[in-house]
Design a protein around this motif. Structure first.
Motif, short mmCIF file in Angstrom:
data_model
loop_
_atom_site.label_atom_id
_atom_site.label_comp_id
_atom_site.label_asym_id
_atom_site.label_seq_id
_atom_site.Cartn_x
_atom_site.Cartn_y
_atom_site.Cartn_z
N VAL A 190 0.82 -1.20 0.00
CA VAL A 190 0.00 0.00 0.00
C VAL A 190 0.86 1.26 0.00
N ASP A 191 2.08 1.17 0.55
CA ASP A 191 2.95 2.36 0.63
C ASP A 191 3.61 2.70 -0.70
N VAL A 192 3.61 1.78 -1.66
CA VAL A 192 4.23 2.07 -2.96
C VAL A 192 3.20 2.03 -4.09
N ALA A 193 1.93 1.93 -3.74
CA ALA A 193 0.88 1.88 -4.76
C ALA A 193 0.92 3.15 -5.61
N GLY A 194 0.88 2.98 -6.90
CA GLY A 194 0.86 4.12 -7.81
C GLY A 194 2.23 4.69 -8.13
N ALA A 195 3.31 4.14 -7.56
CA ALA A 195 4.65 4.67 -7.85
C ALA A 195 5.01 4.42 -9.31
N THR A 196 5.57 5.44 -9.98
CA THR A 196 6.06 5.33 -11.35
C THR A 196 7.36 6.10 -11.45
N GLN A 226 7.79 8.58 -13.29
CA GLN A 226 7.43 10.00 -13.36
C GLN A 226 6.96 10.52 -12.01
N GLN A 227 6.34 9.64 -11.22
CA GLN A 227 5.86 10.02 -9.90
C GLN A 227 6.32 8.99 -8.88
N PRO A 228 7.60 9.02 -8.53
CA PRO A 228 8.13 8.01 -7.62
C PRO A 228 7.63 8.23 -6.20
N VAL A 229 7.78 7.17 -5.40
CA VAL A 229 7.48 7.23 -3.98
C VAL A 229 8.80 7.21 -3.23
N THR A 230 8.91 8.06 -2.23
CA THR A 230 10.13 8.10 -1.41
C THR A 230 9.82 7.61 0.00
N LEU A 231 10.64 6.67 0.48
CA LEU A 231 10.44 6.11 1.82
C LEU A 231 11.74 6.15 2.59
N PRO A 232 11.68 6.40 3.88
CA PRO A 232 12.89 6.30 4.70
C PRO A 232 13.30 4.84 4.84
N VAL A 233 14.60 4.60 4.84
CA VAL A 233 15.14 3.25 5.00
C VAL A 233 15.47 3.05 6.48
N ALA A 234 14.75 2.10 7.10
CA ALA A 234 14.88 1.92 8.54
C ALA A 234 16.03 1.00 8.93
N GLY A 235 16.66 0.39 7.95
CA GLY A 235 17.76 -0.50 8.26
C GLY A 235 17.95 -1.55 7.18
N VAL A 249 14.57 -1.00 -9.72
CA VAL A 249 13.59 0.07 -9.95
C VAL A 249 13.62 1.09 -8.82
N THR A 250 14.80 1.24 -8.21
CA THR A 250 15.01 2.23 -7.16
C THR A 250 16.31 2.98 -7.43
N ASP A 251 16.59 3.96 -6.60
CA ASP A 251 17.88 4.64 -6.72
C ASP A 251 18.93 4.03 -5.82
N GLY A 252 18.57 2.92 -5.10
CA GLY A 252 19.55 2.23 -4.27
C GLY A 252 19.90 2.97 -3.00
N GLY A 253 19.06 3.88 -2.57
CA GLY A 253 19.36 4.68 -1.39
C GLY A 253 19.49 3.86 -0.12
N THR A 254 20.32 4.37 0.81
CA THR A 254 20.53 3.67 2.08
C THR A 254 19.86 4.38 3.25
N ASP A 255 19.62 5.68 3.12
CA ASP A 255 18.90 6.44 4.16
C ASP A 255 17.45 6.69 3.74
N VAL A 256 17.32 7.11 2.50
CA VAL A 256 16.01 7.32 1.89
C VAL A 256 16.07 6.69 0.51
N VAL A 257 15.01 5.98 0.13
CA VAL A 257 15.01 5.31 -1.17
C VAL A 257 13.90 5.86 -2.05
N ARG A 258 14.25 6.09 -3.31
CA ARG A 258 13.25 6.49 -4.29
C ARG A 258 12.79 5.24 -5.04
N ILE A 259 11.49 5.02 -5.05
CA ILE A 259 10.92 3.82 -5.67
C ILE A 259 10.14 4.24 -6.90
N ASP A 260 10.51 3.68 -8.07
CA ASP A 260 9.96 4.13 -9.35
C ASP A 260 8.88 3.21 -9.91
N ALA A 261 8.44 2.20 -9.16
CA ALA A 261 7.41 1.29 -9.66
C ALA A 261 6.64 0.70 -8.50
#
Length: 414
Positions: free
Chosen positions: A73-79, A81-90, A127-139
């Motif tokens: 549910v937290d990445v629903a609709g991610a593309t 063009q409109q990525p979802v950004t989430l903090p990486v908890a570990g 399908v991400t930017d590989g972030g370690t603190d915050v990750v951008r999810i493109d799908a």
């Protein structure tokens, strides 16, 4: 064909009848004897009992990809063009203890690592930017994506291997994955290999008129390749009392399922095996086969005895035709026979009158052809060593031309 000659099929049936599972080597009616072995000794063995999984496989929900464990549910609709950004908890490396995922966060996860409680999908790192603190999810990824649920491969209690299964690398790997370290298998037939002939030398440097014992080595190797075990290799001179004394001594130990002799079965003088075992009920016959016409078989003290010709090429061909399938069938091997292929000849051949001939050959599997390999005679072990097939020619068949199809036994398979 002379009526005094036994057909190949008839002699195959006779030898097989000596070694069937409910015969002298069995531990009970219709049951080959069994033993329990460690898993590292189980490859190539035949299971004597079915195996059921003591636990599910995988044992826990795990990630099928390197990426990020998330709530779908937290990445629903991610593309893109409109990525979802989430903090990486570990991080959750493979082998980590089970952890929890808070809503609105992601955990970086490795392939095979346990999926955290609260996560229901894995987003692959591609399908991400590989972030370690915050990750951008493109799908977006739906629930269950790239999650291997517990028991999705094997459920607890499921039969994973049937009785009679041949244990290869995949089967051994499955048992290891399930924590099974010992298995009950059919005991390998124990074979006493006896070479006869005063011309055989025990000394590495043969004397005048002597030769080294090739048969003992090749038949012991053939027994092992067929799934048996050569418990001993013996050499006996052309002396009937000495031969019988040695044989009786070996059989008294009770650890032999088959006696396999070579030499001393023909029509000439000094045929020690024939002279010694004929009076004990072993039958010596001529089989309509080339090479390997003289053969013997029977029971001595309740133990099957198969007597092969002394020429190494004849001995090995006879083993392939008569002993190998019977030996494999006796311990429940699911594939007793060599694969038989139909391929085209690259050279003309003329079948023998009155005898089934087994010619050495070389297969070209890509071309679907076989080339006769070396002369037809039985004195060419060097040529046999270079062959990977036996060309099976029926007796008194029509001459065969280049391109004609023949049946061949594939010696490199099965």
């Amino acid at each position: 064909m002379s009526t005094s000659l036994r057909t190949v099929a008839e002699h195959q049936q006779h030898v097989a009848g000596l070694l069937v599972p409910d015969g002298p080597a069995a531990s009970g009616p219709g049951r080959p004897p069994t033993e329990t072995v460690d898993l590292d000794a189980a490859r190539g063995r035949v299971l004597a009992a079915p195996v059921h999984a003591p636990e599910p496989l995988p044992a826990f929900d795990n990630s099928a990809m390197d990426g990020y464990a998330v709530r779908a549910v937290d990445v629903a609709g991610a593309t893109a063009q409109q990525p979802v950004t989430l903090p990486v908890a570990g991080d959750v490396p493979a082998g980590a203890a089970l952890t929890d995922l808070a809503p609105g966060t992601a955990l970086r996860i490795m392939t095979g690592a346990p999926v955290p409680r609260g996560a229901d999908a894995v987003v692959e790192v591609e399908v991400t930017d590989g972030g370690t603190d915050v990750v951008r999810i493109d799908a977006a990824r739906e629930a269950g994506r790239f999650v291997r649920p517990a028991g999705s491969d094997v459920s607890a209690g499921q039969q994973v291997l049937a009785e009679g299964a041949l244990l290869g690398p995949a089967q051994v790997g499955l048992l290891a994955a399930l924590g099974i370290t010992r298995v009950v298998v059919r005991r390998r037939p124990r074979v006493l290999v006896v070479s006869t002939g005063s011309e055989l030398a025990e000394d590495p440097v043969p004397g005048a008129g002597q030769i080294r014992d090739a048969n003992g080595a090749l038949l012991a190797a053939a027994v092992a390749e067929a799934g048996g075990v050569a418990v001993r290799r013996l050499w006996v001179a052309d002396d009937v009392p000495a031969f019988l004394a040695l044989l009786d001594s070996e059989l008294a130990g009770g650890d032999v399922d088959l006696v396999l002799t070579s030499g001393g079965v023909s029509a000439g003088a000094y045929e020690v095996v024939k002279e010694a075992l004929g009076p004990r009920g072993v039958e010596f016959v001529k089989v309509a086969m080339q090479p390997g016409m003289p053969q013997g078989s029977g029971l001595v003290g309740g133990v099957p005895v198969v007597c092969l010709p002394g020429n190494p090429v004849s001995a090995l061909t006879s083993f392939e035709v008569f002993v190998r399938p019977a030996l494999r069938r006796a311990h429940g091997h699911p594939v007793p026979h060599r694969p038989v292929l139909r391929v085209a000849l690259t050279e003309p051949l003329v079948p023998l009158a009155g005898k089934r001939q087994l010619r050495r050959g070389r297969l070209d599997r890509a071309a679907g052809t076989v080339t006769p390999w070396g002369p037809a005679g039985s004195g060419f072990l060097g040529w046999f060593a270079g062959a990977d097939a036996l060309i099976d020619l029926p007796p008194a068949g029509a001459p065969l031309n280049v391109g004609d199809e023949v049946e061949v036994w594939d010696l490199a398979s099965g």
